[in-house]
Scaffold this motif. Structure first.
Motif: not given
Length: 321
Positions: A236-252
């Motif tokens: 599930n590389p694309r699923t997790l990539a999408a998760f990481r993108r949103v997480l990064t914005q949340a952490q910001l």
């Protein structure tokens, strides 16, 4: 002779330079969607996981095409739930993630959750205690939430920096909520607490900080993160990539402490007054192998894991050299 106006000339130039691309763009292939739309994510400590919880509640993951279901881990082992398939991504302390990896569990890190700051983790005593300096006891009894997790690692490291033989530090497991009682009964000389328990003990019992856990070798120490199994990550590389993108914005967004303090009462039992008083660490926006290697190396040097762990190998492909 008919004169071509400047506007018409500009349009002609655009067509000449792009051909039919203006019309073909609508038919160009779209990026493939995530392999799955639902992601079960294990969460625990409210302060550490605040950005993720805020993003989920505000619909940020839905905007990215993901339905993130938060699974409250409580006192359960997040890695155990992950490897048994009950969650797809789990929150856990970095120590527990690296301990599992060192034991052979294939994990891929998805993000750093939290990094300690001043007095976000500390050795705490109560008023009247005869333990007033870290070196005043040669073999102190220290209450920790687990004898093999970040509290134990921090206690031994901080006391060793102060000059206490870490081999003589006696650790005993106690839930954070019961640590004040353990201290009051004399069952421990000090307790390794985290927020909000530090602030609550200070408000209710006049507790005192014997030593800041974010100091010496554990200064600004990576505390926790998110991980998936290697098998799930490969599928599930694309699923997790999408998760990481949103997480990064949340952490910001969590770089503003008010964002976290204002939200905590909505998803935890931390009241607004306590939320305003607690010490906060930081929320990393990148996965840093160098930063995380500090944890693995301290675990190795202190004997928590037998061999040195290569954290770089646990990062997603885009984070590989």
């Amino acid at each position: 002779m008919k004169v071509i106006g400047p506007a018409f000339a500009l349009v002609a130039l655009l067509f000449a330079s792009t051909g039919c691309g203006l019309f073909q763009s609508a038919d160009s292939p779209q990026p493939p969607p995530p392999e799955r739309t639902t992601l079960r994510v294990g969460v625990a400590t409210p302060i550490d996981t605040a950005p993720l919880r805020i993003a989920a509640a505000s619909g940020k993951f839905r905007e990215a095409g993901l339905n993130v279901e938060l699974v409250d881990l409580g006192t359960d082992d997040g890695v155990a739930k992950l490897t048994s398939g009950r969650v797809d991504v789990t929150f856990a302390s970095d120590v527990s993630l690296f301990r599992a990896a060192a034991a052979g569990t294939a994990l891929q890190l998805q993000g750093e959750a939290y990094t300690s700051g001043d007095n976000t983790i500390a050795l705490v005593t109560l008023p009247g205690s005869d333990y007033r300096e870290p070196t005043s006891k040669k073999s102190p009894k220290i209450a920790v939430d687990r004898t093999d997790d970040v509290g134990a690692l921090t206690a031994r490291s901080v006391l060793a920096t102060a000059g206490v033989d870490p081999a003589k530090v006696r650790l005993q497991a106690s839930p954070f909520s019961q640590m004040p009682e353990v201290l009051q009964s004399g069952g421990a000389d000090a307790a390794v607490m985290v927020e909000p328990f530090i602030t609550q003990a200070e408000k209710e019992l006049g507790a005192q900080i014997l030593a800041d856990g974010s100091s010496g070798a554990t200064l600004d120490f990576p505390a926790s993160g998110y991980a998936a199994t290697g098998a799930f990550a490969a599928a599930n590389p694309r699923t997790l990539a999408a998760f990481r993108r949103v997480l990064t914005q949340a952490q910001l967004a969590a770089a503003d402490p008010a964002t976290v303090r204002d939200a905590l009462p909505s998803f935890s039992d931390i009241d607004a007054t306590t939320a305003a008083l607690i010490s906060l660490g930081s929320y990393p926006t990148t996965l840093s192998a160098t930063r995380l290697q500090r944890v693995a190396d301290l675990m190795h040097s202190s004997g928590q894991i037998p061999n040195r762990l290569d954290v770089q190998a646990m990062l997603p492909v885009e984070n590989q050299p």
